[in-house]
Scaffold this motif. Structure first.
Motif, PDB file in Angstrom:
ATOM      1  N   GLY A 501       0.988  -1.254  -0.026  1.00  0.00           N
ATOM      2  CA  GLY A 501       0.021   0.006  -0.124  1.00  0.00           C
ATOM      3  C   GLY A 501       0.927   1.368  -0.072  1.00  0.00           C
ATOM      4  O   GLY A 501       0.270   2.118  -0.415  1.00  0.00           O
ATOM      5  N   GLU A 502       2.044   1.217   0.584  1.00  0.00           N
ATOM      6  CA  GLU A 502       2.953   2.317   0.648  1.00  0.00           C
ATOM      7  C   GLU A 502       3.652   2.365  -0.585  1.00  0.00           C
ATOM      8  O   GLU A 502       4.792   3.207  -0.858  1.00  0.00           O
ATOM      9  CB  GLU A 502       3.890   2.464   1.964  1.00  0.00           C
ATOM     10  N   ALA A 503       3.869   1.488  -1.636  1.00  0.00           N
ATOM     11  CA  ALA A 503       4.754   1.495  -2.664  1.00  0.00           C
ATOM     12  C   ALA A 503       4.325   2.537  -3.640  1.00  0.00           C
ATOM     13  O   ALA A 503       3.273   2.989  -3.569  1.00  0.00           O
ATOM     14  CB  ALA A 503       4.800   0.308  -3.448  1.00  0.00           C
ATOM     15  N   ARG A 504       5.284   3.292  -4.258  1.00  0.00           N
ATOM     16  CA  ARG A 504       5.228   4.129  -5.286  1.00  0.00           C
ATOM     17  C   ARG A 504       4.457   3.722  -6.453  1.00  0.00           C
ATOM     18  O   ARG A 504       4.636   2.564  -6.920  1.00  0.00           O
ATOM     19  CB  ARG A 504       6.497   4.587  -5.945  1.00  0.00           C
ATOM     20  N   GLY A 505       3.333   4.457  -6.958  1.00  0.00           N
ATOM     21  CA  GLY A 505       2.624   4.091  -7.850  1.00  0.00           C
ATOM     22  C   GLY A 505       1.353   3.289  -7.592  1.00  0.00           C
ATOM     23  O   GLY A 505       0.595   2.884  -8.512  1.00  0.00           O
ATOM     24  N   THR A 506       1.196   3.069  -6.039  1.00  0.00           N
ATOM     25  CA  THR A 506       0.023   2.332  -6.025  1.00  0.00           C
ATOM     26  C   THR A 506      -1.329   3.384  -5.809  1.00  0.00           C
ATOM     27  O   THR A 506      -0.844   4.307  -4.646  1.00  0.00           O
ATOM     28  CB  THR A 506       0.187   1.669  -4.507  1.00  0.00           C
ATOM     29  N   GLU A 652       6.481  -1.957 -11.356  1.00  0.00           N
ATOM     30  CA  GLU A 652       7.606  -2.633 -11.001  1.00  0.00           C
ATOM     31  C   GLU A 652       7.844  -2.116  -9.491  1.00  0.00           C
ATOM     32  O   GLU A 652       8.439  -3.086  -8.894  1.00  0.00           O
ATOM     33  CB  GLU A 652       8.686  -1.811 -11.900  1.00  0.00           C
ATOM     34  N   TYR A 653       7.383  -1.169  -9.026  1.00  0.00           N
ATOM     35  CA  TYR A 653       7.454  -0.587  -7.755  1.00  0.00           C
ATOM     36  C   TYR A 653       6.565  -1.661  -6.805  1.00  0.00           C
ATOM     37  O   TYR A 653       6.971  -2.043  -5.808  1.00  0.00           O
ATOM     38  CB  TYR A 653       6.848   0.683  -7.693  1.00  0.00           C
ATOM     39  N   VAL A 654       5.584  -1.969  -7.378  1.00  0.00           N
ATOM     40  CA  VAL A 654       4.596  -3.114  -6.743  1.00  0.00           C
ATOM     41  C   VAL A 654       5.356  -4.253  -6.428  1.00  0.00           C
ATOM     42  O   VAL A 654       5.382  -4.792  -5.357  1.00  0.00           O
ATOM     43  CB  VAL A 654       3.173  -3.159  -7.443  1.00  0.00           C
TER      44      VAL A 654
END
Length: 808
Positions: A501-506, A652-654
C-alpha cells in the motif's frame, strides 16, 4: 549406241552437299552429361555477361538455400530447447523424498520486469552434495545468486537498477548454456535459508529428472504448425525457381548461335539446363556461406521473445541432403519447362507466348486437386485429437497456393491485352507487358503466395484463437494486479499489505487474509473446513454485498455448493489453529493447542459477489476488530492493487514491494482472458518466420529487378538517345511494377480468403474474414514491393545513358 547417248542416259551427280556421316558421338546419359558440361563451361567462361548472370543466379539461389537450411534447423532447435527445459526442472510430483546429504528444498518464484518474463528458482541444500540443475556447478548460499548472462548484464546496467531492488542477492556466478533455453533468457537460481517444506512454496528433491517432456500438440495446433511451415517455405521455393531463370533472354540468344553451328533443339535445351545447374550448385555454396554467419546472427537476435543458441541451428542430415539434391534438380526442371514455349533457331529466338494466349484450364486444375485432397478433412479436425494426416494436408495446401500463383500470368496477360491509350509512360509499360509478362509475373509470384498464405493463416488464427482463449473472470477495471503469498501467521499478511500500500505508483491496496479452519472439537480428520476471511470494510465490499459496514462487524456468506449445517453460521465455534498437511502424510497434523473462536451471534448473512480476481468468496467474512489476524496460524494473504498509471514503472514498484528477495510471493497482472501458451508460441514463430521471409522476398526481388534492368539496358539507352525523357522511362518502369502488383495482390486477397475458408471448414469454425489482418498483410506486401522499386531507381537512372549503346 554412241558414247554421246551413253553419257546422256547417265544420271547427273547430285549438286547438294554430301550427306552428313552417321553420328558417332555419345548418346543417352553420356550425351546428357556432355551437353550439361558444355553449358557449365559457358556459364563459367562466357565472359563478363556470362559471369554476371551466373553470379546473380548464385546469389538468388543462395538466399533461398540459406533460408531453407535455417528452416531445416527448426526441428533441431525445438528439440534442443525442449531437452534443456525438461532437464532443468523437478516439479515435485514424484514420491516424497526423505532429507539426506543429496537432497535440497526447491521452489519456484517467477517474476516480470517491463513485460519480460524472469524465471526464478530458489534452492536450500540439506547437505554438502545437493542436486544441481544443468549449467550449475555449485549451489549458491543464502543471499547469493547465479544468473543467466543476459540477466547479469541487465542487473549491471542502469536499466536494471529498479530490478536490483527486487533481486538484491549477490551474483556469484552465471548459469551455463546447458541450463538456458536461449542466450537472451532471463533466469536465476538463488540460495535461501528461509525455505521450509511446510511453507507451501518449497518441495524436497533429490535430482532434476525432468517432467517427461512436453505434451503432444492437439490436432488444431498441428494444423497451425503445418500451415505455418507451408506458408513460410513455399515463397522460398518460388524465389529459388525464379532465380535460376535470371538472364534468360541473353542466354536464349547465345543458344541461337549454338544452333547456327549445328546443335539441335534438344541439345541447346540441355546446354541451357547445364548453365542453370552451375548457378544452382554455386547457389548451394553461397547458401552455405550465408548460413553460417546467419547462424551466428540468430543467436544475437530475439524476435517475439524467441531466442536460440547458434549451436542449436543445425539442419538435420536428411533435410540437408534433400536440399542439396532438390535445388539443382529443380534448376534443371525449371529451365527445361521455361523453354517449352521458346523456339531457338539458328537466326534468332521466337517466343510462342505472343502468338498463343495462355490457357486457364490447367492452372485451375492445381487448386482443384488440392481442394480434393483437403475435402476429406472438412469437419474432421478438433482439439480432442492428437494426430492428423500431415502429408496429405501439406500437399493440398501447397497445390492451393501454387495454383493461386500460376493463375497470375494468365490474369496479367488478359488484363494488359485489353488496355489501350493513356499517358505515354503507361503505354510503354503496357506494351512491354503485352510483349512478355512472364518476368513481371514471376517477380510478383512470391509476394502473391506469401500474402495469400498469410491471409489464410490469419483467418485460422483469428477463429481458432477463441478456442484457445480462456475467460478468466477477472476484472482489471477494479484492480490491475494481485499479490498472493503464504504468509504463515496474520502478522506477515498485515506487513505485506502495508508494504504494498505504501509502494510508489499504488493508488490503493485491498488486503485479504484468509485461511480454512475446522469446527472446534470435530478434530483434524474431519474435512468440513470453513473459509475464514479477514479484511477491512472497503475490501469486504469487493467480496460481498455487505451494505453498511463498520470495523468489528462479521458477515456470513452461505456456500451454494454445501448442504446442511456448516461452520459458516452465527454462533459456530471454529479452531483458528488450523491443522496443516505435511508432505508424506495423508491427514492434516494439529500443531499446538486448539484456539477456539466463536462467530458472533449478530453476524449478518449477505450475498457474495465476484471479486476483481474472478473468485466468489463464501464462508465467514470478518473485520480486523472482530478477529485479530495474528491468531491465524496458516494464513494466506492476497492483496488486490490499484495502479496509478501516470507513474512510470508503477508495476515494477509494486513487484519490488512484494518480492524484495522473498521467495514464494506471486505477483500477477489481472486480465480478462488468457491465451494458451502453445498457441502463443506458434503465433510468435509465425511472426518471426514471416519477418525472415519478407527479408528474403525483398532481397530476391532486388536481384531479379536489377537483372531485368540490366537486360534492357541497351533498349533504355536507345530510347534516351532518341530523345525520350528519363522521367518518362522511370514512370514506365514504375507502371510495369504497379500493374502486376495490383493484380497479384487482388489475386492474393481472393486466394487467401479461399484458403482461410478451407482451413475453417477443416476445423469446423464459422467463416469470418479478419478484414484488419487482410488489409495489414496486403499493405505489407505492397510496401515490400514499393521499397524494392525505389531501390531500383538509382541503377535505372545510371542505365538510361546513351553510352549504354557501346558494345564489345
Amino acid at each position: 549406241m554412241s558414247a554421246l547417248d551413253s553419257r546422256a542416259r547417265t544420271p547427273a551427280p547430285a549438286t547438294g552437299p554430301p550427306a552428313p556421316p552417321a553420328s558417332t558421338g555419345p548418346t543417352g546419359a553420356a550425351r546428357w552429361a556432355a551437353d550439361l558440361a558444355m553449358g557449365a563451361r559457358f556459364a563459367l567462361s562466357g565472359g563478363r555477361e556470362g559471369w554476371t548472370r551466373t553470379v546473380l543466379t548464385a546469389i538468388g539461389v543462395g538466399l533461398g538455400v540459406a533460408v531453407l537450411m535455417i528452416a531445416a534447423s527448426v526441428p533441431t532447435m525445438i528439440a534442443a530447447r525442449d531437452v534443456r527445459a525438461d532437464a532443468r526442472e523437478n516439479l515435485g510430483f514424484s514420491q516424497p523424498v526423505e532429507p539426506s546429504d543429496r537432497t535440497a528444498l526447491y521452489g519456484h518464484s517467477d517474476t516480470e520486469f517491463r513485460d519480460e518474463d524472469i524465471r526464478g528458482r530458489y534452492l536450500r541444500p540439506d547437505g554438502d552434495r545437493p542436486p544441481l540443475p544443468p549449467g550449475v556447478e555449485k549451489a549458491p548460499g543464502p543471499g547469493e545468486m547465479l544468473a543467466s548472462p543476459a540477466l547479469k548484464e541487465l542487473l549491471a546496467s542502469s536499466e536494471g537498477e529498479l530490478l536490483r531492488e527486487r533481486l538484491p542477492q549477490r551474483i556469484v556466478g552465471t548459469i551455463g548454456d546447458e541450463g538456458l533455453l536461449g542466450p537472451d533468457e532471463l533466469t536465476f537460481l538463488a540460495g535461501s535459508d528461509r525455505m521450509s517444506e511446510d511453507d507451501g512454496f518449497s518441495h524436497r528433491i533429490d535430482g532434476f529428472e525432468g517432467t517427461g517432456g512436453p505434451e503432444p500438440l492437439d490436432a488444431v495446433l498441428l494444423l497451425l504448425v503445418i500451415v505455418t511451415c507451408v506458408v513460410l517455405l513455399l515463397p522460398v521455393g518460388v524465389f529459388v525457381a525464379t532465380a535460376v531463370r535470371i538472364g534468360g533472354e541473353r542466354r536464349d540468344r547465345r543458344l541461337a548461335a549454338m544452333r547456327l553451328v549445328g546443335s539441335d533443339s534438344r541439345m541447346v535445351r540441355r546446354i541451357a539446363a547445364g548453365e542453370s545447374l552451375v548457378g544452382a550448385l554455386l547457389g548451394l555454396v553461397v547458401g552455405a556461406a550465408l548460413f553460417f554467419p546467419a547462424r551466428e546472427l540468430i543467436g544475437e537476435v530475439t524476435l517475439f521473445d524467441l531466442s536460440v543458441f547458434p549451436s542449436d541451428v543445425r539442419p538435420s542430415a536428411l533435410l540437408t541432403g534433400l536440399i542439396v539434391l532438390a535445388v539443382p534438380a529443380s534448376a534443371v526442371v525449371v529451365t527445361l519447362f521455361a523453354l517449352r514455349g521458346v523456339a531457338i533457331e539458328p537466326l534468332g529466338v521466337v517466343r510462342g507466348s505472343g502468338g498463343r494466349p495462355r490457357r486457364l484450364w490447367w492452372r485451375l486444375l492445381m487448386p482443384a486437386v488440392g481442394l480434393l485432397l483437403l475435402v476429406p478433412a472438412f469437419g474432421g479436425i478438433d482439439s480432442g485429437q492428437t494426430s492428423i494426416e500431415a502429408y496429405r494436408i501439406a500437399t493440398g495446401l501447397v497445390l492451393l497456393l501454387v495454383g493461386t500463383t500460376v493463375v497470375l500470368p494468365w490474369l496479367i496477360e488478359r488484363t494488359v491485352g485489353g488496355l489501350r491509350g493513356g499517358p505515354l509512360p503507361l503505354q510503354l509499360a503496357v506494351r512491354r507487358l503485352q510483349l512478355d509478362s512472364g518476368p513481371a509475373a514471376r517477380a510478383v509470384g512470391g509476394i502473391t503466395i506469401a500474402v495469400a498464405g498469410a491471409i489464410g493463416v490469419q483467418m485460422l488464427f483469428a477463429s481458432a484463437g477463441e478456442s484457445y482463449t480462456q475467460d478468466t473472470g477477472q476484472d482489471p477495471s477494479r484492480a490491475q494486479m494481485v499479490v498472493s503469498a503464504d504468509a504463515g501467521d496474520g502478522e506477515g499478511a498485515r506487513e505485506l499489505t502495508r508494504r504494498i500500500g505504501e509502494a510508489r505508483g499504488t493508488r490503493g491496496a485491498l488486503g485479504v487474509t484468509s485461511t480454512y479452519v475446522p469446527e472446534y472439537g470435530k478434530g483434524a480428520e474431519d474435512d468440513s473446513y470453513t473459509s475464514l476471511t479477514v479484511a477491512d470494510c472497503a475490501t469486504l465490499a469487493e467480496l460481498a454485498r455487505v451494505g453498511d459496514c463498520a470495523d468489528g462487524d462479521t458477515f456470513v456468506v452461505p456456500s451454494p455448493h454445501e448442504e446442511g449445517e456448516t461452520g459458516a453460521r452465527p454462533g459456530a465455534r471454529l479452531d483458528l489453529n488450523t491443522p496443516v498437511y505435511v508432505r508424506g502424510r495423508d491427514e492434516p497434523v494439529q500443531r499446538g493447542e486448539p484456539d477456539p473462536w466463536t462467530v458472533p451471534a449478530g453476524a449478518r448473512e449477505v450475498e457474495g459477489r465476484t471479486s476483481p480476481t474472478g473468485m466468489v468468496v463464501d464462508g465467514i467474512l470478518a473485520t480486523p476488530a472482530a478477529l485479530d489476524v495474528s491468531r491465524l496460524t496458516d494464513a494466506r494473504v492476497e492483496v488486490m492493487v490499484r495502479i496509478d498509471f501516470s507513474v512510470p514503472d508503477a508495476r515494477e514498484y509494486v513487484r519490488n514491494a512484494a518480492q524484495a528477495g522473498s521467495p514464494g510471493v506471486s505477483v500477477l497482472e489481472l486480465q480478462g482472458d488468457n491465451r494458451a501458451r502453445e498457441f502463443v508460441l506458434i503465433q510468435r514463430a509465425l511472426y518471426a518466420g514471416a519477418a525472415g521471409v519478407l527479408l528474403l522476398i525483398g532481397a530476391s526481388m532486388v536481384v531479379s529487378t536489377l537483372e531485368q534492368l540490366r537486360e534492357r539496358r541497351r533498349l533504355l539507352s536507345v530510347l534516351v538517345a532518341f530523345g525520350t525523357r528519363r522521367s518518362t522511362l522511370a514512370w514506365s518502369v514504375l507502371w510495369q511494377t504497379a500493374v502486376p502488383v495490383v493484380l497479384g495482390l487482388m489475386l492474393a486477397a481472393a486466394g487467401g480468403v479461399g484458403l482461410g475458408a478451407v482451413l475453417l471448414a477443416m476445423t469446423s469454425e464459422p467463416f469470418s474474414v479478419d478484414w484488419t489482418g487482410l488489409a495489414a498483410t496486403t499493405g505489407t506486401g505492397a510496401a515490400v514491393i514499393a521499397l524494392v522499386t525505389l531501390l531500383s531507381l538509382p541503377p535505372l537512372w545510371r542505365m538510361m545513358r546513351p553510352d549504354g549503346l557501346r558494345t564489345e
